[in-house]
Design a protein around this motif. Structure first.
Motif, mmCIF file in Angstrom:
data_model
loop_
_atom_site.group_PDB
_atom_site.id
_atom_site.type_symbol
_atom_site.label_atom_id
_atom_site.label_comp_id
_atom_site.label_asym_id
_atom_site.label_seq_id
_atom_site.Cartn_x
_atom_site.Cartn_y
_atom_site.Cartn_z
ATOM 1 N N UNK A 126 0.753 -1.061 0.058
ATOM 2 C CA UNK A 126 0.212 -0.006 0.122
ATOM 3 C C UNK A 126 0.917 1.259 0.098
ATOM 4 N N UNK A 127 2.040 1.071 0.824
ATOM 5 C CA UNK A 127 3.041 2.197 0.893
ATOM 6 C C UNK A 127 3.401 2.646 -0.538
ATOM 7 N N UNK A 128 3.808 1.649 -1.325
ATOM 8 C CA UNK A 128 4.225 2.135 -2.718
ATOM 9 C C UNK A 128 3.184 2.637 -3.603
ATOM 10 N N UNK A 129 1.813 2.211 -3.385
ATOM 11 C CA UNK A 129 0.713 2.738 -4.207
ATOM 12 C C UNK A 129 0.515 4.190 -3.691
ATOM 13 N N UNK A 130 0.560 4.539 -2.576
ATOM 14 C CA UNK A 130 0.365 6.008 -2.177
ATOM 15 C C UNK A 130 1.697 6.528 -2.603
ATOM 16 N N UNK A 131 2.814 6.179 -2.567
ATOM 17 C CA UNK A 131 3.832 7.021 -3.050
ATOM 18 C C UNK A 131 3.718 7.288 -4.548
ATOM 19 N N UNK A 132 3.352 6.224 -5.260
ATOM 20 C CA UNK A 132 3.144 6.566 -6.678
ATOM 21 C C UNK A 132 2.072 7.523 -7.163
ATOM 22 N N UNK A 133 0.823 7.469 -6.334
ATOM 23 C CA UNK A 133 -0.183 8.412 -6.598
ATOM 24 C C UNK A 133 0.203 9.823 -6.402
ATOM 25 N N UNK A 134 1.121 9.991 -5.051
ATOM 26 C CA UNK A 134 1.514 11.304 -4.706
ATOM 27 C C UNK A 134 2.488 11.666 -5.908
ATOM 28 N N UNK A 135 3.459 11.006 -6.430
ATOM 29 C CA UNK A 135 4.476 11.212 -7.354
ATOM 30 C C UNK A 135 3.619 11.749 -8.785
ATOM 31 N N UNK A 136 2.643 11.062 -9.041
ATOM 32 C CA UNK A 136 2.090 11.149 -10.384
ATOM 33 C C UNK A 136 1.606 12.741 -10.256
ATOM 34 N N UNK A 137 1.027 13.094 -9.253
ATOM 35 C CA UNK A 137 0.443 14.483 -9.082
ATOM 36 C C UNK A 137 -0.637 15.015 -9.807
ATOM 37 N N UNK A 138 -1.538 13.985 -10.200
ATOM 38 C CA UNK A 138 -2.469 14.365 -11.127
ATOM 39 C C UNK A 138 -3.822 14.377 -10.169
ATOM 40 N N UNK A 139 -3.606 13.909 -8.702
ATOM 41 C CA UNK A 139 -4.952 13.827 -8.139
ATOM 42 C C UNK A 139 -4.498 14.835 -6.653
ATOM 43 N N UNK A 140 -5.885 15.382 -6.403
ATOM 44 C CA UNK A 140 -5.429 15.978 -5.021
ATOM 45 C C UNK A 140 -5.389 15.289 -3.775
ATOM 46 N N UNK A 141 -5.247 15.772 -2.518
ATOM 47 C CA UNK A 141 -5.020 15.031 -1.261
ATOM 48 C C UNK A 141 -6.311 14.159 -1.155
ATOM 49 N N UNK A 142 -7.354 14.591 -1.027
ATOM 50 C CA UNK A 142 -8.775 14.093 -1.233
ATOM 51 C C UNK A 142 -8.976 12.991 -1.991
ATOM 52 N N UNK A 143 -8.597 13.195 -3.216
ATOM 53 C CA UNK A 143 -8.705 12.208 -4.209
ATOM 54 C C UNK A 143 -7.909 10.957 -3.934
#
Ligand code: 5GP
Length: 202
Positions: A126-143
């Motif tokens: 799950x940690x890796x998924x979170x890191x990838x979503x944050x790095x992608x930068x296409x979604x806000x915190x809530x999304x």
């Protein structure tokens, strides 16, 4: 040989799109089913390439007019698979690839069980998924929180898939994915066995 289906599911951010780009470079006779969505276009996304972007009223009309083979609400937006283009592609003998959620996988598998193969792609944790979503930068915190919550519920469906790829090393995952793509075209049910037997006996 007839057309076949490969359904790919997995949480947003697991690497599906990047892997699929490489598959299209390496394999012929593939049709990627472009979904229709009510989600807002992300930076860099193109109409008719990533999705067909429409509003909720148009989407509802499509549902009423039977335009979708399946549709689902994912992360609060609507997504649907176009019926006509998929059938056309199958008739041409293509491998039709779907990048759809677990609700879509269930529905397509029920409708086309004989010719379908399904694959779930995951990150190693799950940690890796979170890191990838944050790095992608296409979604806000809530999304991002919504996508992570949804990922957890998607992961509980892994057992319903034929294959699982844990995308920790891109090149290895791609190699395995290309093997699954080849296998999806070789399913027993895609052959006309009776004709084959008659010819084999002759
Ligand atoms: P995204 O917004 O990140 O592009 O996609 C969100 C989720 O919707 C992904 O899990 C993707 O596989 C799924 N999805 C995309 N198109 C369709 C579709 O036509 N039907 C269904 N059921 N899910 C879809």
């Amino acid at each position: 040989m007839k057309g076949a289906i490969l359904i790919i599911s997995g949480p947003s951010g697991c690497g599906k799109s990047s892997l699929l780009k490489e598959v299209f470079k390496n394999e012929k006779n593939i049709y990627f089913s472009i979904s229709t969505t009510t989600r807002k276009k992300r930076a860099g996304e193109k109409e008719g390439i990533d999705y067909f972007f429409i509003d909720k009223n148009e989407f509802n009309e499509g549902v009423d007019n039977g335009l979708f083979l399946e549709w689902a609400k994912v992360h609060g937006n609507y997504y649907g698979t176009s019926l006509v283009s998929v059938i056309k592609a199958l008739k041409k003998g293509n491998l039709v690839i779907f990048d759809i959620d677990v609700q879509g996988q269930k529905s397509i598998k029920e409708k086309f069980s004989a010719i379908s193969t399904s694959l779930f792609i995951s990150t190693q944790d799950q940690k890796t998924l979170r890191a990838r979503l944050e790095k992608r930068g296409t979604d806000g915190k809530k999304a991002i929180e919504k996508r992570l919550k949804n990922a957890l519920s998607e992961m509980t469906n892994i057992k319903k898939f034929d294959y699982l790829l844990i995308n920790d090393d891109f090149e290895t995952t791609l190699e395995n994915l290309l093997t699954i793509v080849k296998g999806a075209r070789l399913k027993n049910k895609l052959y006309n066995i009776d004709d084959f037997l008659v010819e084999w006996i002759d």
